[in-house]
Design a protein around this motif. Structure first.
Motif, PDB file in Angstrom:
ATOM      1  N   LYS A   1       0.821  -1.220   0.000  1.00  0.00           N
ATOM      2  CA  LYS A   1       0.000   0.000   0.000  1.00  0.00           C
ATOM      3  C   LYS A   1       0.851   1.263   0.000  1.00  0.00           C
ATOM      4  O   LYS A   1       0.398   2.328  -0.419  1.00  0.00           O
ATOM      5  N   ILE A   2       2.119   1.170   0.431  1.00  0.00           N
ATOM      6  CA  ILE A   2       2.982   2.336   0.474  1.00  0.00           C
ATOM      7  C   ILE A   2       3.163   2.922  -0.926  1.00  0.00           C
ATOM      8  O   ILE A   2       3.409   4.120  -1.102  1.00  0.00           O
ATOM      9  N   LEU A   3       3.003   2.074  -1.946  1.00  0.00           N
ATOM     10  CA  LEU A   3       3.132   2.549  -3.321  1.00  0.00           C
ATOM     11  C   LEU A   3       2.063   3.564  -3.687  1.00  0.00           C
ATOM     12  O   LEU A   3       2.254   4.369  -4.606  1.00  0.00           O
ATOM     13  N   GLU A   4       0.927   3.524  -2.988  1.00  0.00           N
ATOM     14  CA  GLU A   4      -0.134   4.475  -3.301  1.00  0.00           C
ATOM     15  C   GLU A   4       0.345   5.913  -3.147  1.00  0.00           C
ATOM     16  O   GLU A   4      -0.100   6.813  -3.866  1.00  0.00           O
ATOM     17  N   LEU A   5       1.259   6.143  -2.220  1.00  0.00           N
ATOM     18  CA  LEU A   5       1.780   7.494  -2.013  1.00  0.00           C
ATOM     19  C   LEU A   5       2.514   7.977  -3.252  1.00  0.00           C
ATOM     20  O   LEU A   5       2.335   9.098  -3.707  1.00  0.00           O
ATOM     21  N   GLY A   6       3.346   7.090  -3.823  1.00  0.00           N
ATOM     22  CA  GLY A   6       4.063   7.453  -5.029  1.00  0.00           C
ATOM     23  C   GLY A   6       3.159   7.529  -6.233  1.00  0.00           C
ATOM     24  O   GLY A   6       3.294   8.419  -7.076  1.00  0.00           O
ATOM     25  N   PHE A   7       2.220   6.581  -6.348  1.00  0.00           N
ATOM     26  CA  PHE A   7       1.332   6.570  -7.501  1.00  0.00           C
ATOM     27  C   PHE A   7       0.455   7.816  -7.535  1.00  0.00           C
ATOM     28  O   PHE A   7       0.112   8.318  -8.598  1.00  0.00           O
ATOM     29  N   SER A   8       0.075   8.338  -6.353  1.00  0.00           N
ATOM     30  CA  SER A   8      -0.727   9.552  -6.322  1.00  0.00           C
ATOM     31  C   SER A   8       0.023  10.710  -6.964  1.00  0.00           C
ATOM     32  O   SER A   8      -0.547  11.506  -7.708  1.00  0.00           O
ATOM     33  N   ALA A   9       1.327  10.788  -6.686  1.00  0.00           N
ATOM     34  CA  ALA A   9       2.139  11.845  -7.287  1.00  0.00           C
ATOM     35  C   ALA A   9       2.310  11.616  -8.776  1.00  0.00           C
ATOM     36  O   ALA A   9       2.165  12.517  -9.590  1.00  0.00           O
ATOM     37  N   LEU A  10       2.611  10.372  -9.142  1.00  0.00           N
ATOM     38  CA  LEU A  10       2.861  10.075 -10.546  1.00  0.00           C
ATOM     39  C   LEU A  10       1.622  10.274 -11.405  1.00  0.00           C
ATOM     40  O   LEU A  10       1.716  10.678 -12.562  1.00  0.00           O
ATOM     41  N   SER A  11       0.450   9.978 -10.831  1.00  0.00           N
ATOM     42  CA  SER A  11      -0.774  10.073 -11.619  1.00  0.00           C
ATOM     43  C   SER A  11      -1.098  11.512 -12.006  1.00  0.00           C
ATOM     44  O   SER A  11      -1.879  11.754 -12.930  1.00  0.00           O
ATOM     45  N   SER A  12      -0.506  12.474 -11.293  1.00  0.00           N
ATOM     46  CA  SER A  12      -0.761  13.875 -11.611  1.00  0.00           C
ATOM     47  C   SER A  12       0.232  14.426 -12.621  1.00  0.00           C
ATOM     48  O   SER A  12       0.142  15.588 -13.004  1.00  0.00           O
ATOM     49  N   MET A  13       1.177  13.597 -13.063  1.00  0.00           N
ATOM     50  CA  MET A  13       2.207  14.055 -13.981  1.00  0.00           C
ATOM     51  C   MET A  13       1.860  13.611 -15.394  1.00  0.00           C
ATOM     52  O   MET A  13       1.891  12.428 -15.718  1.00  0.00           O
ATOM     53  N   ASP A  14       1.532  14.563 -16.260  1.00  0.00           N
ATOM     54  CA  ASP A  14       1.134  14.251 -17.624  1.00  0.00           C
ATOM     55  C   ASP A  14       2.191  13.470 -18.389  1.00  0.00           C
ATOM     56  O   ASP A  14       1.889  12.766 -19.339  1.00  0.00           O
ATOM     57  N   ILE A  15       3.455  13.591 -17.976  1.00  0.00           N
ATOM     58  CA  ILE A  15       4.533  12.945 -18.697  1.00  0.00           C
ATOM     59  C   ILE A  15       4.330  11.433 -18.791  1.00  0.00           C
ATOM     60  O   ILE A  15       4.646  10.816 -19.803  1.00  0.00           O
ATOM     61  N   TRP A  16       3.735  10.833 -17.753  1.00  0.00           N
ATOM     62  CA  TRP A  16       3.595   9.377 -17.783  1.00  0.00           C
ATOM     63  C   TRP A  16       2.445   8.951 -18.683  1.00  0.00           C
ATOM     64  O   TRP A  16       2.479   7.875 -19.271  1.00  0.00           O
ATOM     65  N   ASP A  17       1.432   9.803 -18.811  1.00  0.00           N
ATOM     66  CA  ASP A  17       0.378   9.519 -19.777  1.00  0.00           C
ATOM     67  C   ASP A  17       0.930   9.554 -21.192  1.00  0.00           C
ATOM     68  O   ASP A  17       0.526   8.772 -22.060  1.00  0.00           O
ATOM     69  N   VAL A  18       1.881  10.464 -21.418  1.00  0.00           N
ATOM     70  CA  VAL A  18       2.516  10.575 -22.731  1.00  0.00           C
ATOM     71  C   VAL A  18       3.503   9.431 -22.960  1.00  0.00           C
ATOM     72  O   VAL A  18       3.558   8.842 -24.046  1.00  0.00           O
ATOM     73  N   ALA A  19       4.288   9.114 -21.938  1.00  0.00           N
ATOM     74  CA  ALA A  19       5.385   8.157 -22.099  1.00  0.00           C
ATOM     75  C   ALA A  19       4.925   6.718 -22.265  1.00  0.00           C
ATOM     76  O   ALA A  19       5.548   5.951 -23.012  1.00  0.00           O
ATOM     77  N   GLN A  20       3.846   6.326 -21.590  1.00  0.00           N
ATOM     78  CA  GLN A  20       3.481   4.906 -21.556  1.00  0.00           C
ATOM     79  C   GLN A  20       3.233   4.297 -22.949  1.00  0.00           C
ATOM     80  O   GLN A  20       3.809   3.243 -23.267  1.00  0.00           O
ATOM     81  N   PRO A  21       2.411   4.901 -23.813  1.00  0.00           N
ATOM     82  CA  PRO A  21       2.214   4.282 -25.131  1.00  0.00           C
ATOM     83  C   PRO A  21       3.483   4.254 -25.973  1.00  0.00           C
ATOM     84  O   PRO A  21       3.685   3.315 -26.764  1.00  0.00           O
ATOM     85  N   ILE A  22       4.347   5.242 -25.817  1.00  0.00           N
ATOM     86  CA  ILE A  22       5.616   5.250 -26.560  1.00  0.00           C
ATOM     87  C   ILE A  22       6.524   4.137 -26.048  1.00  0.00           C
ATOM     88  O   ILE A  22       7.196   3.447 -26.820  1.00  0.00           O
ATOM     89  N   MET A  23       6.520   3.931 -24.739  1.00  0.00           N
ATOM     90  CA  MET A  23       7.299   2.830 -24.169  1.00  0.00           C
ATOM     91  C   MET A  23       6.744   1.478 -24.602  1.00  0.00           C
ATOM     92  O   MET A  23       7.497   0.541 -24.886  1.00  0.00           O
ATOM     93  N   ASN A  24       5.418   1.362 -24.655  1.00  0.00           N
ATOM     94  CA  ASN A  24       4.808   0.108 -25.107  1.00  0.00           C
ATOM     95  C   ASN A  24       5.247  -0.226 -26.534  1.00  0.00           C
ATOM     96  O   ASN A  24       5.582  -1.383 -26.850  1.00  0.00           O
ATOM     97  N   ALA A  25       5.256   0.794 -27.395  1.00  0.00           N
ATOM     98  CA  ALA A  25       5.655   0.573 -28.784  1.00  0.00           C
ATOM     99  C   ALA A  25       7.135   0.202 -28.881  1.00  0.00           C
ATOM    100  O   ALA A  25       7.522  -0.667 -29.673  1.00  0.00           O
ATOM    101  N   LEU A  26       7.960   0.855 -28.068  1.00  0.00           N
ATOM    102  CA  LEU A  26       9.391   0.534 -28.048  1.00  0.00           C
ATOM    103  C   LEU A  26       9.630  -0.901 -27.622  1.00  0.00           C
ATOM    104  O   LEU A  26      10.432  -1.627 -28.225  1.00  0.00           O
ATOM    105  N   SER A  27       8.930  -1.322 -26.581  1.00  0.00           N
ATOM    106  CA  SER A  27       9.065  -2.695 -26.096  1.00  0.00           C
ATOM    107  C   SER A  27       8.662  -3.715 -27.163  1.00  0.00           C
ATOM    108  O   SER A  27       9.319  -4.739 -27.343  1.00  0.00           O
ATOM    109  N   GLU A  28       7.599  -3.415 -27.894  1.00  0.00           N
ATOM    110  CA  GLU A  28       7.148  -4.327 -28.942  1.00  0.00           C
ATOM    111  C   GLU A  28       8.145  -4.393 -30.091  1.00  0.00           C
ATOM    112  O   GLU A  28       8.407  -5.458 -30.644  1.00  0.00           O
ATOM    113  N   ARG A  29       8.718  -3.243 -30.479  1.00  0.00           N
ATOM    114  CA  ARG A  29       9.687  -3.239 -31.575  1.00  0.00           C
ATOM    115  C   ARG A  29      10.936  -4.025 -31.222  1.00  0.00           C
ATOM    116  O   ARG A  29      11.473  -4.770 -32.045  1.00  0.00           O
TER     117      ARG A  29
END
Length: 277
Positions: A93-121
Protein backbone atom coordinates in the motif's frame (compact mmCIF):
# COMPACT_ATOMS: atom_id res chain seq x y z
CA UNK A 1 15.21 -8.40 -8.53
CA UNK A 2 11.54 -8.54 -7.59
CA UNK A 3 8.60 -6.60 -6.26
CA UNK A 4 9.99 -7.22 -2.76
CA UNK A 5 12.63 -4.55 -3.46
CA UNK A 6 11.82 -1.60 -1.31
CA UNK A 7 8.79 0.42 -2.34
CA UNK A 8 9.04 4.07 -1.42
CA UNK A 9 7.37 7.31 -2.37
CA UNK A 10 9.09 9.75 -4.71
CA UNK A 11 10.05 13.34 -3.96
CA UNK A 12 10.79 14.97 -7.30
CA UNK A 13 12.30 18.34 -8.18
CA UNK A 14 12.05 20.75 -11.09
CA UNK A 15 15.80 20.53 -11.61
CA UNK A 16 17.24 17.18 -12.82
CA UNK A 17 15.36 14.48 -10.95
CA UNK A 18 16.25 13.96 -7.27
CA UNK A 19 17.68 15.95 -4.35
CA UNK A 20 14.52 18.02 -3.71
CA UNK A 21 15.00 21.26 -1.80
CA UNK A 22 12.47 22.90 0.48
CA UNK A 23 10.81 26.09 -0.77
CA UNK A 24 12.80 29.20 0.11
CA UNK A 25 9.87 30.76 1.97
CA UNK A 26 9.26 27.74 4.21
CA UNK A 27 9.70 28.76 7.84
CA UNK A 28 9.64 26.82 11.11
CA UNK A 29 6.00 27.70 11.68
CA UNK A 30 5.03 25.91 8.45
CA UNK A 31 7.05 22.79 9.25
CA UNK A 32 5.02 19.86 10.62
CA UNK A 33 7.62 18.02 12.65
CA UNK A 34 5.54 14.90 13.32
CA UNK A 35 4.93 14.41 9.59
CA UNK A 36 8.62 14.84 8.82
CA UNK A 37 9.57 12.27 11.47
CA UNK A 38 6.93 9.85 10.21
CA UNK A 39 8.45 10.06 6.74
CA UNK A 40 11.89 9.39 8.24
CA UNK A 41 10.52 6.18 9.76
CA UNK A 42 9.23 5.06 6.35
CA UNK A 43 12.51 5.84 4.61
CA UNK A 44 14.70 3.69 6.88
CA UNK A 45 13.28 0.57 5.23
CA UNK A 46 15.48 -0.28 2.27
CA UNK A 47 16.49 -3.10 -0.04
CA UNK A 48 19.14 -4.08 2.51
CA UNK A 49 16.85 -3.70 5.53
CA UNK A 50 13.31 -4.65 4.44
CA UNK A 51 12.46 -5.96 7.93
CA UNK A 52 13.46 -4.11 11.09
CA UNK A 53 12.77 -4.29 14.80
CA UNK A 54 11.49 -1.31 16.75
CA UNK A 55 14.95 -0.85 18.28
CA UNK A 56 16.62 -0.92 14.85
CA UNK A 57 14.25 1.74 13.50
CA UNK A 58 14.85 3.88 16.58
CA UNK A 59 18.62 3.59 16.14
CA UNK A 60 18.44 4.36 12.41
CA UNK A 61 16.28 7.47 12.91
CA UNK A 62 17.77 8.74 16.15
CA UNK A 63 14.32 8.81 17.76
CA UNK A 64 13.27 7.23 21.05
CA UNK A 65 11.70 3.78 21.05
CA UNK A 66 8.45 5.25 22.35
CA UNK A 67 8.24 7.77 19.52
CA UNK A 68 9.09 5.20 16.87
CA UNK A 69 6.53 2.78 18.34
CA UNK A 70 3.75 5.36 17.91
CA UNK A 71 4.71 6.06 14.30
CA UNK A 72 5.01 2.38 13.41
CA UNK A 73 1.72 1.39 15.02
CA UNK A 74 -0.02 4.27 13.23
CA UNK A 75 1.42 3.06 9.92
CA UNK A 76 0.30 -0.48 10.75
CA UNK A 77 -3.22 0.71 11.51
CA UNK A 78 -3.34 2.68 8.22
CA UNK A 79 -2.16 -0.36 6.26
CA UNK A 80 1.26 0.94 5.17
CA UNK A 81 3.30 -1.29 7.48
CA UNK A 82 2.82 -4.81 8.83
CA UNK A 83 4.39 -6.60 11.78
CA UNK A 84 4.76 -10.12 13.12
CA UNK A 85 5.08 -8.78 16.64
CA UNK A 86 8.84 -8.30 16.47
CA UNK A 87 9.78 -7.13 12.97
CA UNK A 88 8.15 -4.42 10.88
CA UNK A 89 8.12 -4.10 7.09
CA UNK A 90 6.44 -1.94 4.47
CA UNK A 91 3.28 -3.20 2.75
CA UNK A 92 2.50 -2.71 -0.97
CA UNK A 93 0.00 0.00 0.00
CA UNK A 94 2.98 2.34 0.47
CA UNK A 95 3.13 2.55 -3.32
CA UNK A 96 -0.13 4.47 -3.30
CA UNK A 97 1.78 7.49 -2.01
CA UNK A 98 4.06 7.45 -5.03
CA UNK A 99 1.33 6.57 -7.50
CA UNK A 100 -0.73 9.55 -6.32
CA UNK A 101 2.14 11.85 -7.29
CA UNK A 102 2.86 10.08 -10.55
CA UNK A 103 -0.77 10.07 -11.62
CA UNK A 104 -0.76 13.88 -11.61
CA UNK A 105 2.21 14.05 -13.98
CA UNK A 106 1.13 14.25 -17.62
CA UNK A 107 4.53 12.94 -18.70
CA UNK A 108 3.60 9.38 -17.78
CA UNK A 109 0.38 9.52 -19.78
CA UNK A 110 2.52 10.58 -22.73
CA UNK A 111 5.38 8.16 -22.10
CA UNK A 112 3.48 4.91 -21.56
CA UNK A 113 2.21 4.28 -25.13
CA UNK A 114 5.62 5.25 -26.56
CA UNK A 115 7.30 2.83 -24.17
CA UNK A 116 4.81 0.11 -25.11
CA UNK A 117 5.66 0.57 -28.78
CA UNK A 118 9.39 0.53 -28.05
CA UNK A 119 9.06 -2.69 -26.10
CA UNK A 120 7.15 -4.33 -28.94
CA UNK A 121 9.69 -3.24 -31.57
CA UNK A 122 12.65 -4.50 -29.58
CA UNK A 123 10.85 -7.43 -27.96
CA UNK A 124 12.52 -6.45 -24.68
CA UNK A 125 11.40 -4.93 -21.38
CA UNK A 126 11.45 -1.13 -21.10
CA UNK A 127 11.31 1.03 -17.99
CA UNK A 128 11.36 4.64 -16.85
CA UNK A 129 13.16 5.60 -13.66
CA UNK A 130 13.72 8.68 -11.54
CA UNK A 131 16.47 9.56 -9.08
CA UNK A 132 15.81 9.59 -5.35
CA UNK A 133 19.05 10.54 -3.58
CA UNK A 134 21.43 7.58 -4.04
CA UNK A 135 18.85 5.24 -5.59
CA UNK A 136 16.67 5.05 -8.68
CA UNK A 137 13.00 4.15 -8.52
CA UNK A 138 11.26 2.53 -11.48
CA UNK A 139 8.03 4.41 -12.15
CA UNK A 140 6.81 3.01 -15.49
CA UNK A 141 7.13 -0.32 -17.28
CA UNK A 142 6.40 -1.90 -20.65
CA UNK A 143 6.94 -5.57 -21.41
CA UNK A 144 7.00 -7.63 -24.59
CA UNK A 145 5.88 -11.19 -25.27
CA UNK A 146 9.35 -12.61 -24.66
CA UNK A 147 9.15 -15.70 -22.49
CA UNK A 148 12.17 -14.60 -20.45
CA UNK A 149 11.54 -11.14 -19.01
CA UNK A 150 13.37 -8.93 -16.51
CA UNK A 151 12.01 -9.03 -12.98
CA UNK A 152 11.82 -5.29 -12.29
CA UNK A 153 8.47 -3.87 -11.24
CA UNK A 154 7.05 -0.41 -10.74
CA UNK A 155 8.25 0.77 -7.35
CA UNK A 156 11.46 -1.24 -7.39
CA UNK A 157 14.40 0.69 -5.95
CA UNK A 158 18.05 -0.03 -6.76
CA UNK A 159 21.38 1.75 -6.09
CA UNK A 160 22.05 4.42 -8.71
CA UNK A 161 25.78 3.81 -9.10
CA UNK A 162 25.53 0.41 -10.79
CA UNK A 163 22.65 0.85 -13.27
CA UNK A 164 22.44 2.78 -16.53
CA UNK A 165 19.35 4.72 -15.40
CA UNK A 166 21.30 5.96 -12.39
CA UNK A 167 24.25 7.14 -14.44
CA UNK A 168 22.02 9.02 -16.88
CA UNK A 169 20.22 10.77 -14.01
CA UNK A 170 23.41 11.48 -12.09
CA UNK A 171 24.92 13.03 -15.21
CA UNK A 172 22.11 15.61 -15.14
CA UNK A 173 22.88 16.80 -11.61
CA UNK A 174 24.58 20.14 -10.99
CA UNK A 175 28.29 19.66 -10.15
CA UNK A 176 27.84 20.42 -6.44
CA UNK A 177 25.11 17.81 -5.99
CA UNK A 178 27.06 15.21 -7.96
CA UNK A 179 30.09 15.89 -5.79
CA UNK A 180 27.92 15.48 -2.69
CA UNK A 181 26.56 12.18 -4.00
CA UNK A 182 30.00 10.76 -4.71
CA UNK A 183 31.35 12.00 -1.40
CA UNK A 184 28.59 10.38 0.67
CA UNK A 185 27.83 7.22 -1.29
CA UNK A 186 29.18 3.78 -0.46
CA UNK A 187 29.70 1.94 -3.75
CA UNK A 188 28.59 -1.59 -2.98
CA UNK A 189 29.98 -4.36 -5.19
CA UNK A 190 27.14 -6.60 -6.45
CA UNK A 191 28.97 -8.52 -9.18
CA UNK A 192 32.58 -8.81 -10.41
CA UNK A 193 31.70 -6.06 -12.95
CA UNK A 194 30.43 -3.48 -10.45
CA UNK A 195 32.40 -0.22 -10.50
CA UNK A 196 33.43 0.66 -6.93
CA UNK A 197 36.03 3.35 -7.64
CA UNK A 198 34.59 6.84 -7.18
CA UNK A 199 37.15 8.27 -9.57
CA UNK A 200 36.18 5.77 -12.25
CA UNK A 201 32.46 6.29 -11.62
CA UNK A 202 32.86 10.07 -11.94
CA UNK A 203 34.66 9.55 -15.24
CA UNK A 204 31.86 7.32 -16.52
CA UNK A 205 29.20 9.84 -15.47
CA UNK A 206 31.08 12.62 -17.28
CA UNK A 207 31.20 10.40 -20.36
CA UNK A 208 27.45 9.80 -20.16
CA UNK A 209 26.84 13.56 -19.92
CA UNK A 210 28.79 14.12 -23.14
CA UNK A 211 27.38 11.25 -25.19
CA UNK A 212 23.80 11.34 -23.88
CA UNK A 213 23.36 7.65 -23.06
CA UNK A 214 24.67 4.89 -20.81
CA UNK A 215 25.22 1.15 -21.17
CA UNK A 216 25.88 -0.90 -18.03
CA UNK A 217 26.93 -4.51 -18.42
CA UNK A 218 26.09 -6.88 -15.56
CA UNK A 219 27.04 -4.55 -12.68
CA UNK A 220 23.89 -5.06 -10.62
CA UNK A 221 23.14 -8.64 -11.58
CA UNK A 222 25.10 -11.18 -13.62
CA UNK A 223 23.34 -11.81 -16.93
CA UNK A 224 21.57 -8.43 -16.97
CA UNK A 225 22.58 -5.79 -19.52
CA UNK A 226 20.88 -2.40 -19.93
CA UNK A 227 20.90 0.85 -21.87
CA UNK A 228 19.38 4.16 -20.78
CA UNK A 229 18.79 7.55 -22.36
CA UNK A 230 17.38 10.77 -20.84
CA UNK A 231 13.69 11.65 -20.86
CA UNK A 232 13.29 15.42 -21.09
CA UNK A 233 10.25 17.54 -20.35
CA UNK A 234 8.87 20.22 -22.65
CA UNK A 235 11.53 22.68 -21.43
CA UNK A 236 14.37 20.27 -22.14
CA UNK A 237 15.11 19.36 -18.52
CA UNK A 238 16.00 15.74 -17.75
CA UNK A 239 13.20 14.40 -15.57
CA UNK A 240 13.67 10.64 -15.92
CA UNK A 241 15.65 7.96 -17.71
CA UNK A 242 14.25 5.60 -20.36
CA UNK A 243 15.70 2.14 -20.00
CA UNK A 244 15.90 -1.01 -22.12
CA UNK A 245 16.88 -3.98 -20.00
CA UNK A 246 17.48 -7.53 -21.20
CA UNK A 247 19.33 -10.76 -20.46
CA UNK A 248 22.88 -10.57 -21.84
CA UNK A 249 22.38 -13.87 -23.67
CA UNK A 250 19.92 -12.13 -26.04
CA UNK A 251 21.60 -8.82 -26.82
CA UNK A 252 25.28 -8.18 -27.52
CA UNK A 253 27.04 -4.96 -26.47
CA UNK A 254 27.39 -4.02 -30.15
CA UNK A 255 23.66 -4.48 -30.73
CA UNK A 256 23.00 -2.28 -27.69
CA UNK A 257 25.19 0.51 -29.11
CA UNK A 258 23.52 0.41 -32.51
CA UNK A 259 19.97 -0.88 -32.93
CA UNK A 260 18.79 -0.57 -29.31
CA UNK A 261 20.35 2.86 -28.79
CA UNK A 262 18.79 4.24 -31.98
CA UNK A 263 15.33 2.99 -31.00
CA UNK A 264 15.62 4.29 -27.43
CA UNK A 265 16.76 7.75 -28.54
CA UNK A 266 13.88 7.97 -31.01
CA UNK A 267 11.38 6.99 -28.30
CA UNK A 268 12.83 9.55 -25.88
CA UNK A 269 12.67 12.28 -28.52
CA UNK A 270 9.05 11.33 -29.26
CA UNK A 271 8.16 11.74 -25.58
CA UNK A 272 9.77 15.19 -25.47
CA UNK A 273 8.07 16.31 -28.69
CA UNK A 274 4.70 15.14 -27.39
CA UNK A 275 5.17 17.15 -24.20
CA UNK A 276 5.77 20.29 -26.22
CA UNK A 277 2.43 20.06 -28.04
Amino acid sequence: MSASDVNDDLLARDEPAGFADAPADLNDRDHVNSLARGLEVIKVFSRRTPKMTLSEVAQATGMTRATVRRFLLTLVREGYVETNGKHFNLRPKILELGFSALSSMDIWDVAQPIMNALSERLQESCFAAVLDHDSVIYVARATSNQRVSVGINIGSRVPAHCVSTGRVLLSALPPDLLHQYLDEMTLTKFTPNTITSKVQLRSLIDEVRLQGWSIVDQELEVGLRSLSVPIRDGQGKIVAALNVCCPSMRITPEDMRTRVLAEALEASNNITRALQI
